[in-house]
Design an enzyme around this catalytic site. Structure first.
Site, PDB file in Angstrom:
ATOM      1  N   LEU A  61       0.862  -1.172   0.000  1.00 16.46           N
ATOM      2  CA  LEU A  61       0.000   0.000   0.000  1.00 16.46           C
ATOM      3  C   LEU A  61       0.902   1.226   0.000  1.00 16.46           C
ATOM      4  O   LEU A  61       1.897   1.260   0.732  1.00 16.46           O
ATOM      5  CB  LEU A  61      -0.896   0.005   1.249  1.00 16.46           C
ATOM      6  CG  LEU A  61      -1.955  -1.094   1.332  1.00 16.46           C
ATOM      7  CD1 LEU A  61      -2.695  -1.009   2.678  1.00 16.46           C
ATOM      8  CD2 LEU A  61      -2.945  -1.005   0.177  1.00 16.46           C
ATOM      9  N   LEU A  71     -12.298   0.153  -5.838  1.00 17.27           N
ATOM     10  CA  LEU A  71     -13.154   0.433  -7.001  1.00 17.27           C
ATOM     11  C   LEU A  71     -12.448   0.029  -8.289  1.00 17.27           C
ATOM     12  O   LEU A  71     -12.914   0.352  -9.386  1.00 17.27           O
ATOM     13  CB  LEU A  71     -13.516   1.920  -7.077  1.00 17.27           C
ATOM     14  CG  LEU A  71     -14.456   2.469  -6.013  1.00 17.27           C
ATOM     15  CD1 LEU A  71     -13.691   2.897  -4.765  1.00 17.27           C
ATOM     16  CD2 LEU A  71     -15.275   3.628  -6.534  1.00 17.27           C
ATOM     17  N   TYR A 143     -17.103 -10.601 -15.448  1.00 23.85           N
ATOM     18  CA  TYR A 143     -17.373  -9.495 -14.513  1.00 23.85           C
ATOM     19  C   TYR A 143     -18.285  -9.967 -13.378  1.00 23.85           C
ATOM     20  O   TYR A 143     -17.948  -9.837 -12.203  1.00 23.85           O
ATOM     21  CB  TYR A 143     -18.017  -8.351 -15.288  1.00 23.85           C
ATOM     22  CG  TYR A 143     -18.318  -7.116 -14.470  1.00 23.85           C
ATOM     23  CD1 TYR A 143     -17.310  -6.224 -14.115  1.00 23.85           C
ATOM     24  CD2 TYR A 143     -19.622  -6.819 -14.075  1.00 23.85           C
ATOM     25  CE1 TYR A 143     -17.599  -5.078 -13.373  1.00 23.85           C
ATOM     26  CE2 TYR A 143     -19.914  -5.675 -13.350  1.00 23.85           C
ATOM     27  CZ  TYR A 143     -18.904  -4.809 -13.008  1.00 23.85           C
ATOM     28  OH  TYR A 143     -19.190  -3.679 -12.281  1.00 23.85           O
ATOM     29  N   LYS A 147     -16.932 -10.623  -9.619  1.00 25.33           N
ATOM     30  CA  LYS A 147     -17.398  -9.843  -8.466  1.00 25.33           C
ATOM     31  C   LYS A 147     -17.988 -10.751  -7.389  1.00 25.33           C
ATOM     32  O   LYS A 147     -17.849 -10.483  -6.195  1.00 25.33           O
ATOM     33  CB  LYS A 147     -18.446  -8.822  -8.932  1.00 25.33           C
ATOM     34  CG  LYS A 147     -17.866  -7.670  -9.750  1.00 25.33           C
ATOM     35  CD  LYS A 147     -17.120  -6.692  -8.846  1.00 25.33           C
ATOM     36  CE  LYS A 147     -16.711  -5.444  -9.606  1.00 25.33           C
ATOM     37  NZ  LYS A 147     -16.039  -4.463  -8.750  1.00 25.33           N
ATOM     38  N   THR A 173     -24.845   3.595 -11.839  1.00 23.96           N
ATOM     39  CA  THR A 173     -24.508   4.928 -11.352  1.00 23.96           C
ATOM     40  C   THR A 173     -24.122   5.802 -12.542  1.00 23.96           C
ATOM     41  O   THR A 173     -23.476   5.330 -13.477  1.00 23.96           O
ATOM     42  CB  THR A 173     -23.340   4.827 -10.352  1.00 23.96           C
ATOM     43  OG1 THR A 173     -23.742   3.956  -9.290  1.00 23.96           O
ATOM     44  CG2 THR A 173     -22.972   6.174  -9.765  1.00 23.96           C
TER      45      THR A 173
HETATM   46  N1  NAD Z   1     -20.607   2.786 -12.553  1.00 22.17           N
HETATM   47  C1  NAD Z   1     -21.515   1.885 -12.252  1.00 22.17           C
HETATM   48  O1  NAD Z   1     -22.682   2.010 -12.675  1.00 22.17           O
HETATM   49  C2  NAD Z   1     -21.174   0.698 -11.409  1.00 22.17           C
HETATM   50  C3  NAD Z   1     -22.179  -0.227 -11.108  1.00 22.17           C
HETATM   51  C4  NAD Z   1     -21.861  -1.343 -10.341  1.00 22.17           C
HETATM   52  C5  NAD Z   1     -20.589  -1.502  -9.834  1.00 22.17           C
HETATM   53  N2  NAD Z   1     -19.639  -0.577 -10.118  1.00 22.17           N
HETATM   54  C6  NAD Z   1     -18.299  -0.804  -9.586  1.00 22.17           C
HETATM   55  O2  NAD Z   1     -17.751   0.408  -9.095  1.00 22.17           O
HETATM   56  C7  NAD Z   1     -16.356   0.463  -9.386  1.00 22.17           C
HETATM   57  C8  NAD Z   1     -16.019   1.733 -10.139  1.00 22.17           C
HETATM   58  O3  NAD Z   1     -16.776   1.792 -11.337  1.00 22.17           O
HETATM   59  P1  NAD Z   1     -16.578   2.976 -12.386  1.00 22.17           P
HETATM   60  O4  NAD Z   1     -17.882   3.194 -13.049  1.00 22.17           O
HETATM   61  O5  NAD Z   1     -15.904   4.123 -11.744  1.00 22.17           O
HETATM   62  O6  NAD Z   1     -15.595   2.254 -13.421  1.00 22.17           O
HETATM   63  P2  NAD Z   1     -14.367   2.857 -14.248  1.00 22.17           P
HETATM   64  O7  NAD Z   1     -14.041   1.867 -15.306  1.00 22.17           O
HETATM   65  O8  NAD Z   1     -14.667   4.264 -14.663  1.00 22.17           O
HETATM   66  O9  NAD Z   1     -13.200   2.905 -13.167  1.00 22.17           O
HETATM   67  C9  NAD Z   1     -12.455   1.783 -12.806  1.00 22.17           C
HETATM   68  C10 NAD Z   1     -11.048   2.233 -12.468  1.00 22.17           C
HETATM   69  O10 NAD Z   1     -10.266   1.083 -12.092  1.00 22.17           O
HETATM   70  C11 NAD Z   1      -9.028   1.113 -12.769  1.00 22.17           C
HETATM   71  N3  NAD Z   1      -8.555  -0.281 -12.921  1.00 22.17           N
HETATM   72  C12 NAD Z   1      -9.110  -1.272 -13.671  1.00 22.17           C
HETATM   73  N4  NAD Z   1      -8.410  -2.413 -13.535  1.00 22.17           N
HETATM   74  C13 NAD Z   1      -7.396  -2.138 -12.654  1.00 22.17           C
HETATM   75  C14 NAD Z   1      -6.333  -2.903 -12.105  1.00 22.17           C
HETATM   76  N5  NAD Z   1      -6.157  -4.214 -12.434  1.00 22.17           N
HETATM   77  N6  NAD Z   1      -5.481  -2.300 -11.257  1.00 22.17           N
HETATM   78  C15 NAD Z   1      -5.629  -0.989 -10.927  1.00 22.17           C
HETATM   79  N7  NAD Z   1      -6.615  -0.215 -11.413  1.00 22.17           N
HETATM   80  C16 NAD Z   1      -7.499  -0.788 -12.271  1.00 22.17           C
HETATM   81  C17 NAD Z   1      -9.313   1.808 -14.097  1.00 22.17           C
HETATM   82  O11 NAD Z   1      -8.173   2.364 -14.707  1.00 22.17           O
HETATM   83  C18 NAD Z   1     -10.320   2.876 -13.645  1.00 22.17           C
HETATM   84  O12 NAD Z   1      -9.650   4.040 -13.227  1.00 22.17           O
HETATM   85  C19 NAD Z   1     -16.008  -0.822 -10.129  1.00 22.17           C
HETATM   86  O13 NAD Z   1     -15.486  -1.775  -9.238  1.00 22.17           O
HETATM   87  C20 NAD Z   1     -17.342  -1.295 -10.654  1.00 22.17           C
HETATM   88  O14 NAD Z   1     -17.379  -2.701 -10.790  1.00 22.17           O
HETATM   89  C21 NAD Z   1     -19.894   0.499 -10.898  1.00 22.17           C
END
Ligand code: NAD
Length: 322
Positions: A61, A71, A143, A147, A173
């Site tokens: 970390l 996230l 996915y 999860k 969201t």
């Molecule tokens: N946006 C939605 O509607 C929604 C709904 C359900 C769940 N989620 C969850 O919320 C979280 C954020 O979603 P979001 O919409 O911001 O998605 P997003 O794709 O905009 O953001 C995801 C981020 O994670 C980073 N990332 C991906 N793989 C990675 C790895 N192996 N190591 C380090 N970084 C990594 C990406 O570069 C990005 O910045 C996710 O876990 C997603 O599953 C989002």
């Protein structure tokens, strides 16, 4: 002075859509935030220091964190299906890696799981005790199952090793800052409406979703992170205002004053027909519920503007799930 004042917080995935909003809100609340992100779907905004790394192979970390938000995972179907093996590694191995590091640091981990764990649900609305109606073999499984596996891992690590966990099941969201070209329905519709291009409805648009504004989601995630009552159990975070995708497309046309046509395209594989959260647990344990209405939220998204010229989604690829 807030409960976050001076707290050391790592936001994995903090360069993504929700992560950027969360990082900003944590900083405003007085937390000391470092982002861990591999920038695969995110972008560095310079809001907080960035440690660029893949969470699946993170060696440490970057700060001795008290809270680790996870996230990190591509959320749009287009992004997570582009490399399903990497998606699975991120979800499962990445969560394991963060959980191990959080345990060693004595930190709490807050996982963003998803409504996709309910699959194509047979009960409505979905409460946390519904086990889901899921498909193992389809293109979304990397996915959805990733999860689900990450949740199992966290419950077991909490039970067996005493890891301090919070699990948010995040429903769709939306809000300012979504990339118009990431394939999700709302930014694609807004960009198309602003550019006068057709709004493409997969499978006719009669499937329902419930859209939560990102400001509400961030408030929910922060409340969950600090909640003692929600320790160790999943909590739905989302907006129960259920709409058909067609209704949302027509609302966007009205709000933008656009004359774009609405066209029907082939349905996506394994696309859930209905999706709506039961948020009783979040209301009871966190005192949380969404307050931003869809029309108001869409106005904020439209006002923020979209790089419409980047939205070159071919027919049938804008998806309504996360
Ligand atoms: N946006 C939605 O509607 C929604 C709904 C359900 C769940 N989620 C969850 O919320 C979280 C954020 O979603 P979001 O919409 O911001 O998605 P997003 O794709 O905009 O953001 C995801 C981020 O994670 C980073 N990332 C991906 N793989 C990675 C790895 N192996 N190591 C380090 N970084 C990594 C990406 O570069 C990005 O910045 C996710 O876990 C997603 O599953 C989002």
């Amino acid at each position: 002075m807030t409960a976050w004042n001076g707290k050391r917080v790592v936001v994995a995935g903090g360069a993504g859509f929700i992560g950027r909003h969360l990082t900003r809100a944590l900083l405003v609340a007085g937390a000391r935030v470092v982002v861990v992100d591999n920038l695969s779907t995110g972008r560095d905004t310079g809001l907080a220091p960035l440690h660029q790394a893949d969470i699946a192979v993170l060696d440490r970390l970057p700060i001795p964190a008290e809270v680790v938000f996870n996230l990190a995972c591509p959320a749009s179907p287009r992004a997570y299906q582009a490399d399903p093996v990497q998606t699975w590694k991120t979800s499962v191995l990445g969560t394991l890696r963060l959980a191990d590091l959080a345990l060693a640091a004595g930190a709490r981990i807050v996982q963003t799981s998803t409504s996709e764990v309910y699959g194509d649900p047979l009960v409505h609305p979905q409460a946390e005790d519904y086990p889901g109606n899921v498909a193992l073999t389809g293109p979304r499984a990397c996915y959805d199952e990733g999860k689900r596996a990450a949740e199992v891992l966290l419950y077991d690590m909490a039970r067996i090793r005493g890891l301090d966990i919070r699990v948010a099941r995040v429903f769709n969201t939306y809000g300012p800052g979504m990339a118009a070209d990431d394939g999700r329905a709302l930014p694609a519709f807004v960009a198309a409406a602003l550019a006068g291009r057709p709004l493409r409805l997969e499978g006719g648009g009669q499937q329902t979703r419930s859209f939560c504004h990102v400001a509400d989601m961030v408030r929910g995630l922060m409340a969950l992170a600090l909640s003692g009552a929600a320790r160790g159990i999943p909590v739905n975070l989302g907006n129960p205002d259920e709409r058909t995708i067609r209704d949302v497309a027509e609302l966007i046309l009205r709000l933008t004053g656009s004359r774009s046509p609405v066209v029907e395209v082939a349905p996506a594989v394994n696309d859930p027909r209905r999706r709506c959260p039961d948020i009783t647990r979040a209301q009871t344990l966190l005192g949380w519920e969404p307050v931003v209405g869809l029309e108001e939220g869409l106005r904020s998204m439209i006002a923020a503007g979209h790089p419409a010229d980047r939205d070159a989604a071919p027919a049938g690829t804008a998806s309504v799930s996360s």
